[in-house]
Design an enzyme around this catalytic site. Structure first.
Site, short mmCIF file in Angstrom:
data_model
loop_
_atom_site.label_atom_id
_atom_site.label_comp_id
_atom_site.label_asym_id
_atom_site.label_seq_id
_atom_site.Cartn_x
_atom_site.Cartn_y
_atom_site.Cartn_z
CG ASN A 9 -51.01 -1.02 -4.18
OD1 ASN A 9 -50.90 0.19 -3.98
ND2 ASN A 9 -50.04 -1.94 -5.42
CE LYS A 11 -52.57 -2.36 -7.63
NZ LYS A 11 -52.97 -3.06 -8.14
CG HIS A 96 -47.28 -2.16 -8.84
ND1 HIS A 96 -48.03 -1.76 -9.90
CD2 HIS A 96 -47.76 -2.48 -7.85
CE1 HIS A 96 -49.21 -2.54 -9.65
NE2 HIS A 96 -49.29 -3.23 -8.88
CD GLU A 98 -50.99 -0.68 -11.26
OE1 GLU A 98 -51.23 0.23 -9.72
OE2 GLU A 98 -52.12 -1.69 -10.86
CD GLU A 168 -48.00 -7.28 -7.40
OE1 GLU A 168 -49.19 -7.65 -5.92
OE2 GLU A 168 -47.58 -6.13 -8.24
N GLY A 174 -56.00 -7.26 -11.39
CA GLY A 174 -57.15 -6.10 -11.30
C GLY A 174 -58.00 -6.69 -12.21
CB SER A 214 -56.61 -11.39 -9.22
OG SER A 214 -57.01 -10.76 -10.16
P1 13P Z 1 -55.60 -6.54 -7.23
O1 13P Z 1 -55.44 -7.51 -6.25
O2 13P Z 1 -56.31 -5.52 -7.92
O3 13P Z 1 -55.29 -7.71 -8.58
O4 13P Z 1 -53.44 -6.10 -7.57
C1 13P Z 1 -52.33 -7.11 -6.78
C2 13P Z 1 -51.97 -5.52 -7.37
O5 13P Z 1 -51.28 -4.44 -7.83
C3 13P Z 1 -51.28 -5.53 -5.70
O6 13P Z 1 -49.46 -4.45 -5.37
#
Ligand code: 13P
Length: 251
Positions: A9, A11, A96, A98, A168, A174, A214
């Protein structure tokens, strides 16, 4: 049986030339290689068609990171599921954390998006997961159960069977802080049980449940060794072939 999947992803990262170069590098790195999982990359809308045309999409599936909750029409700035499908993308990441947190996507909105994605032949990669306070209060099981029930449990058995889920935990996204493989296994097994309760054991056993948060080259093997962890949804570590390829090869 269910598939193992490693999905990136990206982003809101990479310009079109940067994203195209990243996709082509991954494509080249996988050429002639046998891998033991499906590989997907989730790119910004602006990159989808160009990336899909530049890589072997039989080897690397392309995903959008969102789609609209409306079919078409006067929704300035939105991108429909049909538009995503017309680029050659086969997947769409939905729900997601976010998008839930920053763009106020409710369970009801996500339900509509899932339905539109499926109606347009896309595979939703549907994300669920609790925030830190919920984990600390021991509420993570009920949080993910609610997220699944509210957005997905009106689907037919056939449609539910087309989904990919991604657990997640928001506190792991992150942050460099990963759920332990035992924590991941515990909740993935619970998610599968919730699915089995509604759709039966066979549907539950066939559903790929990815871990995200992560996940990287150092912890992927341990996470993926767990029986109910069927792969990963990778953010930061999907932005370089040197970091993403070892995660794919962890299977
Ligand atoms: P990270 O791998 O950067 O922690 O992000 C995970 C994520 O949100 C994947 O959709």
């Amino acid at each position: 049986m269910r598939k193992n999947i490693v999905a990136g992803n990206w982003k809101m990262n990479t310009t079109l030339p940067e994203g195209l170069a990243l996709a082509k590098d991954l494509d080249a790195a996988l050429k002639g290689k046998t891998v033991n999982c499906d590989v997907v990359i989730g790119t910004p809308f602006t990159h989808l068609a160009t990336v899909a045309a530049a890589i072997d999409t039989a080897k690397i599936g392309v995903a959008a990171e969102n789609c609209a909750d409306q079919e078409k029409g006067a929704y300035t700035g939105e991108v429909s599921a049909a538009m995503v499908a017309s680029t050659g993308a086969k997947y769409v990441i939905l729900g997601h954390s976010e998008r839930r947190a920053y763009y106020h996507e409710t369970a009801e909105i996500l339900k509509t998006k899932v339905n539109l994605a499926l109606a347009n032949g896309l595979t939703p990669i549907f994300c669920i997961g609790e925030v830190l306070e919920e984990r600390e209060a021991g509420k993570h099981f009920e949080v993910v159960e609610e997220q699944i029930k509210k957005s997905l449990f009106d689907l037919s058995v056939a449609d539910f069977g087309k989904l990919v889920l991604a657990y997640e935990p928001v506190w792991a996204i992150g942050t460099g802080k990963t759920a332990s493989s035992d924590q991941a296994q515990e909740i993935h097994a619970y998610i599968r049980k919730v699915i089995a309760g509604k759709y039966g054991q066979e549907v539950a056993d066939n559903c790929s449940i990815l871990y995200g948060g992560s996940c990287n080259a150092s912890n992927a093997k341990e996470l993926f060794s767990k029986p109910d962890v069927d792969g990963g949804l990778i953010g930061g570590a999907s932005l370089g072939v040197d970091k993403f390829l070892p995660i794919i090869e962890a299977f």
